[in-house]
Scaffold this motif. Structure first.
Motif, short mmCIF file in Angstrom:
data_model
loop_
_atom_site.label_atom_id
_atom_site.label_comp_id
_atom_site.label_asym_id
_atom_site.label_seq_id
_atom_site.Cartn_x
_atom_site.Cartn_y
_atom_site.Cartn_z
N ARG A 1 66.29 60.42 26.78
CA ARG A 1 67.16 61.60 26.42
C ARG A 1 68.43 60.96 25.73
O ARG A 1 68.99 61.40 24.46
CB ARG A 1 67.59 62.56 27.35
N VAL B 1 60.84 58.70 37.18
CA VAL B 1 60.40 59.41 36.05
C VAL B 1 61.37 60.12 35.33
O VAL B 1 61.74 59.70 34.14
CB VAL B 1 59.16 60.37 36.18
N ARG B 2 62.07 60.90 35.94
CA ARG B 2 63.25 61.71 35.42
C ARG B 2 64.35 60.53 35.02
O ARG B 2 65.17 61.19 33.90
CB ARG B 2 63.87 62.68 36.33
N ARG C 1 63.94 57.85 33.78
CA ARG C 1 63.44 56.97 32.61
C ARG C 1 63.72 58.29 31.58
O ARG C 1 64.18 57.80 30.44
CB ARG C 1 61.98 56.82 32.79
N GLU C 2 63.54 59.61 31.84
CA GLU C 2 63.62 60.47 30.76
C GLU C 2 65.12 60.85 30.53
O GLU C 2 65.51 61.25 29.23
CB GLU C 2 62.90 61.67 31.28
N ARG C 3 65.85 60.49 31.30
CA ARG C 3 67.34 60.71 31.36
C ARG C 3 67.93 59.43 30.19
O ARG C 3 68.64 59.88 29.45
CB ARG C 3 68.21 60.36 32.40
#
Lengths: 163, 423
Positions: free
Chosen positions: A74, A66-67, A69-71
């Motif tokens: 961003r 998930v992080r 993906r969020e990276r």
């Protein structure tokens, strides 16, 4: 596995890693993320030590799926100020080795040098990538990627691009 | 250059300005070395980094190369890492455990309490080499600690550390008290370079004004994950502001929008962590009462201890120190602090939380670095555009807000008083 099979697999993995490098070079970062299997991890351990567990020591990056993906999300925004305007990058890979194969998952290591240029400054990152790649999937899927910097400190200062 | 004129403060007009040459001048950098880094208490390391007898680490502090170690009897030392013989650095590893130190150049050896330990045949050296101390490793002039935070001072006549820290001690307590068994540094930490003057990071570390403009992508991320919790605490403790802690130290304190492993749960931590974190919070309230316990759990604090130590107790606890390498370049060291004996899953969560915001690969720190480096580049225009404005909040009636700039003004007043002192 027979020698020819090993060489053939390494060849296919090299093609895959060159594709990955090209997607990063060209800032096709969402396509890059699509190379990862669901549940994959992406990590950059601390420099100058052999600490290897993000649960017990402080890494530079320890993303779950998930992080990661969020990276990527961003980095698509212009408010990710450190990459606006976007830097230019080149990812070089060599010394590709398949160090293990079990249940369709290959352990792969390779050396890397990544250059990042922005505002007249060239940052150089170098070290070794350690991958676990699902080679039964079509196309291949990365189950984990760990980029171990062969640097005793983070001279470029930032780790905003995917090295 | 008249150094005192680098800062202009007009309290009635509500204007505070810093001349940009303070960030670019080699002359200023030399004066900082003499009047600040050789006079102020500088952070060396945390007690937990040399937890066992004979543990050592090496570290550059205040432009010196130091050995920070614990001897066979458990006493803590800070030695200048240079052989009294011909100058080579005696210890070259970053850390380790050793019964003695041996200079590789000519083999002079030292006990870990610093005493010269080589024995040469008669005729090589006189008795004073063995008895007089001139062949021992040199200690830093002053070494003192507060709540496991060790500091050095190169000025033998400096005030005691406790006096120097002044109001900062209360805020160190808020960190050190988070675990009854004490706190510890987790792993080796992060070391990196920022191509900007060190004072830009001092300002940035306690600057709430930049939070939303610079870190919108971080807050977007929290929103997406359900990790943003803006509601108030339900307690009657509403402190949210800035405190001048004396001697150039300052802190901002505010209600946290993010989760805190100690002890503020947010949905992204998972339902299974909810009772665990609630229990931590109950423990703090039991030990320290409703108000202080809630404050420790719920609120975030960014503190600068003049000149170059940051202890930010935010979505994780970071200790950060930085040294000028040149007027336009600094080296940064950052560590995560956690509870000693912490549960494995909580430790994992703490480190995961740290990395979502902090450090060169986090979702926020790199954009701070970008801002700092952009400022430094912008200062090339200083002949035409010479001044930084640090006036926000000056006309405010009542106490300063955490997104005012009074905390930077505390730093700069101290800087002005020290830089202009006759050395």
């Amino acid at each position: 596995m027979r020698r020819n099979d090993t060489a053939a697999l390494r060849g296919r993995i090299e093609d895959f890693l060159y594709l990955e490098a090209d997607l990063l070079d060209e800032w096709k970062i969402e396509e890059w993320f699509a190379l990862f299997a669901e549940g994959a991890t992406y990590e950059v351990p601390p420099t100058g030590t052999d600490e290897h567990d993000p649960a017990t020591s402080l890494f530079y990056i320890a993303d779950d799926y998930v992080r990661l993906r969020e990276r990527v999300v961003r980095l698509t925004k212009k408010e990710a100020h450190s990459e606006f305007p976007r830097s230019q990058q080149r990812h070089m890979i060599s010394n590709v080795r398949v160090t293990g194969l079990a249940d369709g998952v290959a352990d792969v290591s390779c050396n890397f040098v990544t250059y990042r240029a922005k505002r007249g400054v060239v940052d150089t990152y170098y070290g070794k990538h350690l991958y676990r790649i699902d080679v039964n999937a079509e196309p291949f899927r990365i189950k984990s990627k760990r980029s171990v910097l062969a640097m005793d400190m983070l001279y470029p200062g930032k780790l905003t691009i995917i090295i | 250059m008249n150094l005192k004129e680098l800062i202009v403060e007009d309290r009635f007009g509500g204007v505070f300005r810093v001349h940009r040459s303070a960030f670019t001048s080699a002359e200023v950098a030399l004066l900082e070395r003499a009047n600040i880094f050789q006079r102020c208490w500088l952070y060396l390391g945390h007690d937990s980094e040399i937890a066992g007898n004979c543990d050592f680490i090496t570290r550059a502090v205040g432009g010196r190369e130091l050995i920070f170690n614990r001897d066979r009897a458990g006493a803590v030392h800070a030695f200048l890492n240079t052989c009294p013989h011909r100058g080579a650095m005696v210890v070259r590893e970053k850390k380790g455990n050793a019964l003695s130190f041996r200079c590789f150049y000519h083999g002079w050896s030292f006990n870990v309490n610093g005493r010269f330990a080589s024995r040469f045949d008669e005729g090589n050296y006189g008795k004073e080499h063995y008895g007089g101390g001139c062949a021992d490793l040199a200690q830093v002039p002053r070494l003192e600690s507060y709540r496991d935070f060790w500091f050095v001072n190169f000025d033998r006549n400096a005030v005691p550390l406790s006096d120097y820290l002044a109001g900062a001690k209360e805020y160190i307590d808020l960190v050190a008290d988070q675990n009854e068994a004490g706190m510890e540094v987790v792993g080796s930490g992060q070391q990196y370079i920022i191509n900007a003057n060190w004072k830009l990071l001092a300002e940035n570390s306690i600057d709430a004004f930049h939070g939303f403009p610079v870190h919108s992508t971080y807050f977007d991320y929290l929103k997406t994950l359900g990790a943003l919790r803006m509601e108030s605490t339900g307690s009657n403790f509403t402190a949210s502001g800035m405190h001048d802690l004396g001697n150039g130290h300052a802190v901002i304190e505010y209600a946290s929008p993010w989760g805190r492993p100690i002890a503020r749960w947010v949905p992204s931590m998972g339902e299974d962590k909810r009772p665990v974190i609630a229990a931590l919070r109950e423990g703090l309230i039991k030990r320290f009462g409703e108000q202080r316990g809630t404050r420790m759990s719920e609120f975030s604090r960014n503190m600068l201890i003049f000149p170059n130590l940051v202890i930010n107790d935010i979505m994780a606890i970071t200790i950060r120190t930085f040294m000028p390498a040149a007027p336009n370049k600094m080296t940064v060291s950052a560590w995560a602090l956690g509870s000693r004996g912490e549960d494995h899953d909580l430790r994992k969560l703490r480190l995961f939380n740290f990395l979502e915001f902090l450090g060169p690969g986090g979702f926020a720190t790199p954009d701070d670095q970008e801002a700092l480096e952009n400022c430094q580049r912008g200062y090339q225009n200083l002949r035409e555009v010479g001044w930084n404005d640090i006036s926000k909040g000056m006309p405010r009636q009542g106490p300063p807000m955490n997104d005012d700039e009074e905390q930077m003004r505390c730093f700069w007043r101290q800087w002005r008083d020290r830089i202009g002192a006759v050395s």
